[in-house]
Design an enzyme around this catalytic site. Structure first.
Site, PDB file in Angstrom:
ATOM      1  N   LYS A   1       0.862  -1.181   0.000  1.00 19.35           N
ATOM      2  CA  LYS A   1       0.000   0.000   0.000  1.00 19.35           C
ATOM      3  C   LYS A   1       0.905   1.239   0.000  1.00 19.35           C
ATOM      4  CE  LYS A   1      -4.325   1.509   2.038  1.00 19.35           C
ATOM      5  NZ  LYS A   1      -5.495   1.131   2.815  1.00 19.35           N
TER       6      LYS A   1
ATOM      7  N   GLU B   1     -19.482  -5.591   9.857  1.00 20.70           N
ATOM      8  CA  GLU B   1     -20.466  -4.865  10.664  1.00 20.70           C
ATOM      9  C   GLU B   1     -21.480  -5.803  11.311  1.00 20.70           C
ATOM     10  OE1 GLU B   1     -19.471  -3.961   7.617  1.00 20.70           O
ATOM     11  OE2 GLU B   1     -18.555  -2.002   7.945  1.00 20.70           O
TER      12      GLU B   1
ATOM     13  N   ARG C   1     -25.447  -2.519   6.987  1.00 17.12           N
ATOM     14  CA  ARG C   1     -25.023  -3.914   6.909  1.00 17.12           C
ATOM     15  C   ARG C   1     -25.450  -4.732   8.136  1.00 17.12           C
ATOM     16  NH1 ARG C   1     -20.425  -5.160   3.465  1.00 17.12           N
ATOM     17  NH2 ARG C   1     -21.285  -4.455   1.498  1.00 17.12           N
TER      18      ARG C   1
HETATM   19  C1  LIG Z   1     -18.949  -2.158   4.522  1.00 22.01           C
HETATM   20  C2  LIG Z   1     -17.802  -1.196   4.610  1.00 22.01           C
HETATM   21  N1  LIG Z   1     -17.236  -0.943   5.805  1.00 22.01           N
HETATM   22  C3  LIG Z   1     -16.205  -0.080   5.895  1.00 22.01           C
HETATM   23  C4  LIG Z   1     -15.713   0.542   4.791  1.00 22.01           C
HETATM   24  C5  LIG Z   1     -14.593   1.582   4.893  1.00 22.01           C
HETATM   25  N2  LIG Z   1     -13.386   1.145   4.193  1.00 22.01           N
HETATM   26  C6  LIG Z   1     -13.072   1.625   2.976  1.00 22.01           C
HETATM   27  S1  LIG Z   1     -11.655   0.988   2.387  1.00 22.01           S
HETATM   28  C7  LIG Z   1     -11.433   0.058   3.759  1.00 22.01           C
HETATM   29  C8  LIG Z   1     -10.224  -0.816   3.872  1.00 22.01           C
HETATM   30  C9  LIG Z   1     -10.139  -1.768   2.749  1.00 22.01           C
HETATM   31  O1  LIG Z   1      -9.001  -2.550   2.872  1.00 22.01           O
HETATM   32  P1  LIG Z   1      -8.533  -3.448   1.673  1.00 22.01           P
HETATM   33  O2  LIG Z   1      -9.704  -4.125   1.070  1.00 22.01           O
HETATM   34  O3  LIG Z   1      -7.446  -4.321   2.157  1.00 22.01           O
HETATM   35  O4  LIG Z   1      -7.984  -2.413   0.623  1.00 22.01           O
HETATM   36  P2  LIG Z   1      -6.644  -1.527   0.704  1.00 22.01           P
HETATM   37  O5  LIG Z   1      -7.082  -0.144   1.081  1.00 22.01           O
HETATM   38  O6  LIG Z   1      -5.742  -2.119   1.708  1.00 22.01           O
HETATM   39  O7  LIG Z   1      -6.080  -1.597  -0.655  1.00 22.01           O
HETATM   40  C10 LIG Z   1     -12.467   0.258   4.675  1.00 22.01           C
HETATM   41  C11 LIG Z   1     -12.550  -0.365   6.006  1.00 22.01           C
HETATM   42  C12 LIG Z   1     -16.347   0.270   3.564  1.00 22.01           C
HETATM   43  N3  LIG Z   1     -15.977   0.873   2.442  1.00 22.01           N
HETATM   44  N4  LIG Z   1     -17.369  -0.607   3.508  1.00 22.01           N
END
Ligand SMILES: Cc1ncc(C[n+]2csc(CCOP(=O)(O)OP(=O)(O)O)c2C)c(N)n1
Length: 627
Positions: free
Chosen positions: A272, A359, A387
């Site tokens: 990242k 969630e 959710r």
């Molecule tokens: C249902 C839901 N909960 C929380 C989020 C907030 N959120 C956006 S990106 C993220 C992290 C995603 O991590 P990953 O899939 O590993 O992607 P990365 O940013 O590491 O590339 C979160 C928790 C969301 N978008 N949807």
């Protein structure tokens, strides 16, 4: 043809076909330009950042090897899809992303034929791609369906539900598991722990080690170790892990597996923030950014601290509450930073649970804690609590368990747009029996409401907006509020007719006060959406010619509807105007722009009230004669 100076290759890539026409030896240089373009543009405008630096090579490899847009790429969440937007004809538009009328913050079907599925919330990609793969099977179409999901996204229950089903159904599809060992904060979970150990032990796999099974041969896989075993159990053929920044490796393996029959999973390891040192060093800080210096990564000096945000008010209150009461426990579904829990997590690690992007689990986990006498505080954004809705009803409310929901980002959130507005919570919460629903009008009220919720023997929710409080001096003592009682914050007795009363919920109290100065109206801060203060509603109905309800929630079924229900039950004939969000999905823009668009700024409120007063001239003069 190059059409942007300094980008000899990227300037000529306006569609994925342009990318497919490049020589493979040009791809690494294209990746360098794409990354530089992201850094320069986002340094200027801000937006989701670190995750996009991590998907540069993966995006190029996918569009190079697949036949998009006929082949479908479904990005999970969509915050890492900027490189995809750039090479699918939206390079010039990136400048406008997240702004009013500009490019959507995430993938959006209406925006591009290359956006196979609309996203914003996580963990949906495997289900959607599975649906597409199943459709291609029914239609006997030769198209590919590919889901790209992060290790954070993979912590969501939906991802596992989809793996379980797609594996069983034997769908021809590919899941690219983009593992950077980060969610927004550090990723959590057993799969994460195992994956991290595996990558440490085995390193990355050269693509030539991957051999596809021949007819009648059992799948031969690169590693007989986990996490491949987990995915194999679901019915997927596991490939990897592969270095997700090695374009050769990626294109070779994608070419090798893209037409394999049955469900395939490619485990890709990425960094990242890749290629921008400050973001690699601190991917949490650079997950989503405001403007920054594209050379040093430095952010402009912060302005002198203004009023605290509601998020900070919550975090501070929670620390105080946890200090006072050892039963207080905090739960977050992967939103430590966004929910204001960084300090709390550091100070009370034994009473802090990041459960992953889960969630549903977060809510029922809180219910379990409550069963055993703890005082769980479940911090969830309004949009993400959608959710956990059944869990809120079935696991918390029916059993009347004392879980306090701290619901951040209620109302319009701004740049994250339609998928992220907390537009529905008052409607979906207020119909749940046993649940007390509060909406604070300022930061002291907010603390009082948290204290009120924590003192109850049943479930409660405090729903507050994105952004700052009013900058009030914090009251050191805050007592629980009497349940279901609002308060008059501006009186205007003895005025000329027609008499108007504004019944405002949460952050709408402030614009209501400003509008009331012009209308000479009474303003009530209703405080509780449930139970609604019926006595106050009727008192105001008896004393006024027009009641105006104000909320930053969908008008349908929201707080204004609660007021209407009180009046209908009493056969009250007072005129009512319900102001709130329209029956439409509101796109992105600043919060202020969107409030204006929805007629919820002071000018909009005045316009609506005056229009109603004009339209109701007769009724009002009649009621005035009778009085
Ligand atoms: C249902 C839901 N909960 C929380 C989020 C907030 N959120 C956006 S990106 C993220 C992290 C995603 O991590 P990953 O899939 O590993 O992607 P990365 O940013 O590491 O590339 C979160 C928790 C969301 N978008 N949807």
């Amino acid at each position: 043809m190059t059409d942007i100076p300094g980008y000899s290759l990227l300037g000529g890539v306006n569609t994925p076909s342009d990318l497919r026409n490049l020589r493979s030896e040009d791809l690494p240089h294209l990746a360098v330009e794409l990354r530089r373009f992201l850094i320069e543009t986002l340094g200027r405008i801000g937006g989701h950042f670190a995750a996009n630096l991590g998907t540069v090579e993966l995006t190029l490899a996918l569009h190079r090897c697949l036949n998009t847009p006929d082949d479908r790429i479904v990005w999970d969440v969509g915050h890492q899809a900027y490189p995809h937007k750039i090479i699918t004809g939206r390079r010039a538009g990136l400048e406008t992303i997240r702004k009013l009328g500009g490019l959507a913050p995430f993938n959006h079907r209406a925006e591009s034929e290359y956006d196979a599925f609309g996203v914003g919330h996580s963990s949906t990609s495997i289900s959607a791609a599975a649906g597409m793969a199943a459709a291609f099977r029914v239609q006997q179409r030769k198209r590919r369906a590919v889901a790209v999901i992060g290790d954070g996204g993979m912590t969501g229950g939906m991802a596992f539900e989809a793996l379980n089903h797609a594996g069983h159904a034997g769908l021809d599809m590919l899941v690219v598991y983009n593992d950077n060992d980060m969610s927004i904060s550090e990723n959590v979970g057993g799969l994460r722990d195992h994956s991290a150990r595996l990558v440490q032990k085995l390193g990355l796999v050269a693509p030539h080690l991957v051999r596809l099974p021949q007819d009648g041969e059992e799948a031969v896989e690169t590693h007989l170790d986990n996490p491949g075993a987990l995915f194999r159990t679901f019915g997927f053929t596991y490939h990897g892990p592969v270095d997700g920044h090695d374009l050769d490796a990626l294109t070779q393996i994608l070419d090798a597996i893209k037409d394999a029959r049955g469900p395939q999973l490619l485990h890709v390891i990425t960094t990242k923030g890749k290629g921008f040192e400050p973001a690699e060093a601190d991917p949490i800080k650079y997950h989503g950014v405001t403007q920054f210096d594209p050379v040093t990564g430095a952010f402009p000096a912060k302005k002198a601290a203004g009023a605290p945000t509601y998020t900070q008010v919550f975090g501070d209150w929670l620390c105080e509450a946890a200090e006072r009461d050892p039963r207080v426990v905090a739960i977050t579904p992967a939103m430590r930073e966004g929910s204001g829990l960084v300090d709390y997590a550091r100070r009370f690690p034994q009473r802090y649970y990041d459960v992953g992007i889960a969630e549903q689990h977060a809510v029922t986990f809180a219910a379990g804690l409550a069963c055993e006498g703890l005082k769980p505080v479940c911090a969830i954004y309004s949009t993400f609590l959608q959710r956990g809705y059944d869990q809120l009803i079935h696991d918390v409310a029916i059993q009347n368990l004392p879980v306090l929901f701290a619901i951040d980002r209620g109302g319009l959130v701004g740049a994250d747009g339609a998928t992220h507005h907390g537009a529905f919570d008052l409607s979906y919460l207020r119909c749940i029996p046993n649940l007390v629903v509060m909406a604070p009008s300022d930061e002291n009220e907010c603390r009082r409401m948290f204290a009120t919720g924590l003192s109850l023997n049943g479930p409660s929710a405090v729903r507050y907006p994105r952004g700052n409080g009013l900058g009030l001096a914090m009251e050191p003592e805050y007592k629980p509020l009497p349940i279901g009682r609002g308060r008059i914050v501006r009186d205007a007795r003895g005025r000329r007719r027609p008499r108007v009363a504004l019944l405002a919920f949460g952050c709408m109290v402030q614009p209501a006060l400003s509008a009331a100065d012009i209308l000479d109206a009474v303003v009530a801060d209703m405080r509780f959406v449930k139970p609604i203060d019926a006595e106050l509603v009727l008192e105001l109905a008896n004393e006024n010619d027009l009641l105006v309800t104000l909320e930053d929630n969908a008008r349908m079924g929201g707080a204004g509807s609660a007021v209407n229900e009180v009046l209908v039950a009493q056969h009250h004939k007072v005129q009512v105007l319900n102001l709130g969000l329209p029956d439409a999905f509101i796109e992105h823009g600043t919060r202020e722009e969107l409030l204006t668009q929805c007629g919820l700024d002071v000018a909009g409120i005045l316009r609506s009230v005056q229009k109603r007063l004009r339209a109701r001239d007769l009724d009002i003069s009649e009621s005035a004669r009778k009085a």
